[in-house]
Design an enzyme around this catalytic site. Structure first.
Site, PDB file in Angstrom:
ATOM      1  N   GLU A  39       0.772  -1.242   0.000  1.00 53.09           N
ATOM      2  CA  GLU A  39       0.000   0.000   0.000  1.00 53.09           C
ATOM      3  C   GLU A  39       0.809   1.301   0.000  1.00 53.09           C
ATOM      4  OE1 GLU A  39      -3.275   0.027   2.776  1.00 53.09           O
ATOM      5  OE2 GLU A  39      -4.308  -1.521   1.638  1.00 53.09           O
ATOM      6  N   GLU A  68      -6.127  -8.189  -0.227  1.00 55.28           N
ATOM      7  CA  GLU A  68      -6.821  -7.804   1.005  1.00 55.28           C
ATOM      8  C   GLU A  68      -8.289  -7.610   0.692  1.00 55.28           C
ATOM      9  OE1 GLU A  68      -5.200  -4.691   3.450  1.00 55.28           O
ATOM     10  OE2 GLU A  68      -3.161  -5.518   3.371  1.00 55.28           O
TER      11      GLU A  68
END
Ligand SMILES: *[C@@H]1O[C@H](CO)[C@@H](O)[C@H](O)[C@H]1NC(C)=O
Ligand SMILES: *[C@@H]1O[C@H](CO)[C@@H](O)[C@H](O)[C@H]1NC(C)=O
Ligand SMILES: *[C@@H]1O[C@H](CO)[C@@H](O)[C@H](O)[C@H]1NC(C)=O
Ligand SMILES: *[C@@H]1O[C@H](CO)[C@@H](O)[C@H](O)[C@H]1NC(C)=O
Ligand SMILES: *[C@@H]1O[C@H](CO)[C@@H](O)[C@H](O)[C@H]1NC(C)=O
Ligand SMILES: *[C@@H]1O[C@H](CO)[C@@H](O)[C@H](O)[C@H]1NC(C)=O
Ligand SMILES: *[C@@H]1O[C@H](CO)[C@@H](O)[C@H](O)[C@H]1NC(C)=O
Ligand SMILES: *[C@@H]1O[C@H](CO)[C@@H](O)[C@H](O)[C@H]1NC(C)=O
Length: 505
Positions: A334, A440
């Site tokens: 991320e 995710e």
């Protein structure tokens, strides 16, 4: 030191093709072990219970309003000159990021990232790295504070344009004391740094040791194997590469815990995706990248953060490349568009791939989407046709964190998965780029008053769609205080169910 590379170390996954499609048998059905080796307070808040002054952690945002003047302490222009006391509202220039030295001593970082300094009775924000002259003692009395400067005197605001370190502390907490301020506190971060530096060194070691030994055990791997999970994605932080002497304030022992996970994985037939969740310099503003105060400098020019990150990747790959449970490595979790330019990220991914391939020619190299940008900007990057093998793009798909999900209904969310996500996924899958990992997702959403049956339907829709990702999926996470983020309890309660053949869709 480099170790010999074992080409086909991963029997379970050796059949994975290098094209953008793969057969179902090789797809990962994975769970991320979030909150284990990279702390996130919301997953297990009790870890923070023993901290003194628990709201004054590293990165906490504070403002100071003079009781006498009714105005705020201000670093004019965000820093670089004198600190004044004439702010009329509490905005960026009036908001300071705490660096915690102890439960009473703190440093204050202004919005341009210099530190408040009082080398004598003057107060300015011109220093880039804090020392003695930048360290203040906070005395609290309810919401009120006095700030003792390094010279032993207190900061006072008795003229609107000046803040001086020359009050001798005789008036107590009366409302006409120019040294008394109303402090607002916004504790935004609760990550690895905040936990490690919230305790004194000895207590931190006790807390981390206990957590690492108990939060995840071999029994969890047995549970996963019994539930047709074939992979774990393990978030780790850059400090792991420096064990047993990680830099301040990180606590040694995460490497041993990761070694244990590899053993448990091997014992239960599960493979391990090592996920570099926290990079030096911080690739985002979020606690889960290990940041001290939310300042992201990973991509900043003329720093060594990226080369240090590559060394961490090399360390981890060389350590685990020959392990039978090693699935691969995720180069960076991320990164945010706000802080990491796309070209910097692409160069890093290419360099990271080369480092990994020094030790393993076949393990997976996972690149993560740039958060804030459409994942499709990376879909033709590092494609098999350009000679890259076993690369996958990780996309994170939560029906959360964006306005469009707020105040929606259960059916709206289910339709969004079946239509929008499915169509996005098919495009990524079919792009002849890297494989796709939905790395995710979780079974929580922004729906108010959802029933268990709504949750079950949401889970089923996500499994149906994400099951088609060419590399597979990884659920976030294994355990959490919040039920719908907790794979074990979600499965035990029947909110996520396998097909009649025992496999996940
Ligand atoms: C993969 O799984 C899907 C859905 O479970 C099924 O429709 C498809 O036929 C499978 N493909 C292969 C190659 O087994
Ligand atoms: C501010 O405080 C200083 C020191 O306590 C004092 O010398 C000065 O006169 C005060 N100024 C005002 C405007 O009260
Ligand atoms: C606050 O004081 C500084 C320094 O005297 C001045 O430059 C600035 O304009 C003042 N700000 C306000 C809002 O009065
Ligand atoms: C502190 O300042 C006050 C007022 O400025 C003065 O009356 C007092 O003597 C000072 N006390 C000490 C200990 O310096
Ligand atoms: C401090 O500020 C808060 C709001 O920011 C307010 O609720 C509180 O009453 C203030 N306390 C004092 C003593 O002024
Ligand atoms: C980085 O360093 C180079 C060479 O020293 C210099 O020319 C350049 O201006 C620096 N860039 C930044 C953003 O500091
Ligand atoms: C969601 O609903 C609440 C209550 O009706 C409302 O206050 C809020 O503004 C809504 N938020 C959005 C983003 O629509
Ligand atoms: C997933 O892929 C399979 C095989 O390609 C296909 O039959 C199925 O419709 C896909 N699922 C969805 C939700 O599109």
């Amino acid at each position: 030191m480099p170790r010999p590379c074992f080409l086909l170390a991963i029997a379970l996954f050796s059949a994975v093709s290098t094209s953008a499609t793969t057969n179902n048998a090789t797809r990962v059905r994975s769970v991320s072990l979030g909150g284990w080796l990279v702390i996130e307070k919301w997953i297990k808040p009790s870890l923070f219970d023993g901290i003194v002054e628990p709201d004054l952690l590293d990165g906490t945002l504070v403002t100071f309003k003079s009781l006498v003047l009714g105005t705020y302490v201000t670093a004019a222009n965000g820093g670089g000159s004198d600190v004044t006391a004439n702010g009329t509202s509490a905005s960026d220039w009036q908001t300071f990021k705490l660096w915690r030295v102890s439960s009473t001593l703190f440093q204050f970082r202004v919005s341009n990232n210099q530190f408040i300094s009082a080398p004598d009775s003057s107060v300015s924000a011109t220093v880039d790295s804090p020392g003695q002259s930048e360290t203040f003692e906070i005395s609290r009395n309810g919401g009120l504070v006095m700030l003792r400067a390094p010279n032993g005197m207190y900061l006072q605001a008795n003229e609107s344009s000046r803040l001086t370190a020359d009050y001798n502390g005789t008036l107590g907490w009366s409302s006409d004391n120019p040294a008394v301020f109303n402090m607002t506190v916004n504790t935004v971060l609760g990550g690895e740094f905040q936990l490690a530096n919230g305790y004194d060194k000895e207590d931190a070691q006790t807390v981390f040791k206990k957590h690492r030994e108990s939060f995840i055990t071999q029994d969890d791997f047995k549970f996963l194997a019994a539930n047709a999970i074939n992979n774990v994605r393990i978030p780790i932080g850059w400090w792991i590469a420096y064990d047993p002497e990680p830099p301040f304030p990180f606590v040694s022992g995460s490497l041993e815990a990761l070694d244990n996970a590899f053993t448990w994985a091997e014992n239960t037939g599960i493979s391990v995706l090592v996920d570099l969740h926290a990079a030096p310099g911080s690739q985002s503003q979020w606690q889960h990248c290990g940041t001290r105060d939310g300042v992201s400098e990973w991509a900043k020019a003329n720093t060594s953060y990226i080369s240090d990150t590559l060394s961490v990747i090399e360390f981890l790959t060389s350590r685990y490349a020959s392990h039978s449970a090693f699935f691969g490595i995720e180069l960076l979790n991320e990164p945010t568009q706000q802080h990491v330019p796309l070209d910097v990220l692409r160069n890093y991914y290419v360099a990271g791939y080369s480092r990994v391939r020094k030790y393993s020619s076949s393990c997976f190299v996972i690149i993560c989407q740039l958060i804030g940008a459409n994942p499709s900007i990376l879909v033709d990057f590092m494609a098999p046709s350009d000679g890259y093998t076993n690369v996958a793009l990780d996309v994170h798909w939560y029906n959360l964190f964006e306005n469009r999900f707020v105040n929606t209904t259960a059916q709206w969310n289910i339709d969004y998965i079946l239509n929008q996500r499915n169509s996005d996924l098919q495009k990524l899958n079919n792009a002849n780029g890297p494989l796709i990992l939905v790395g995710e997702w979780t079974n929580e959403w922004d729906v108010q008053g959802a029933t268990m049956s709504d949750y079950r339907n949401f889970g089923a829709a996500q499994l149906k769609v994400f099951g088609n990702a060419s590399l597979g999926w990884s659920y976030w996470g294994l355990k959490s205080k919040d039920l719908h983020w907790d794979f074990e309890r979600t499965v035990e309660k029947g909110l996520l169910t396998r097909q009649s053949n025992g496999q996940w869709p």
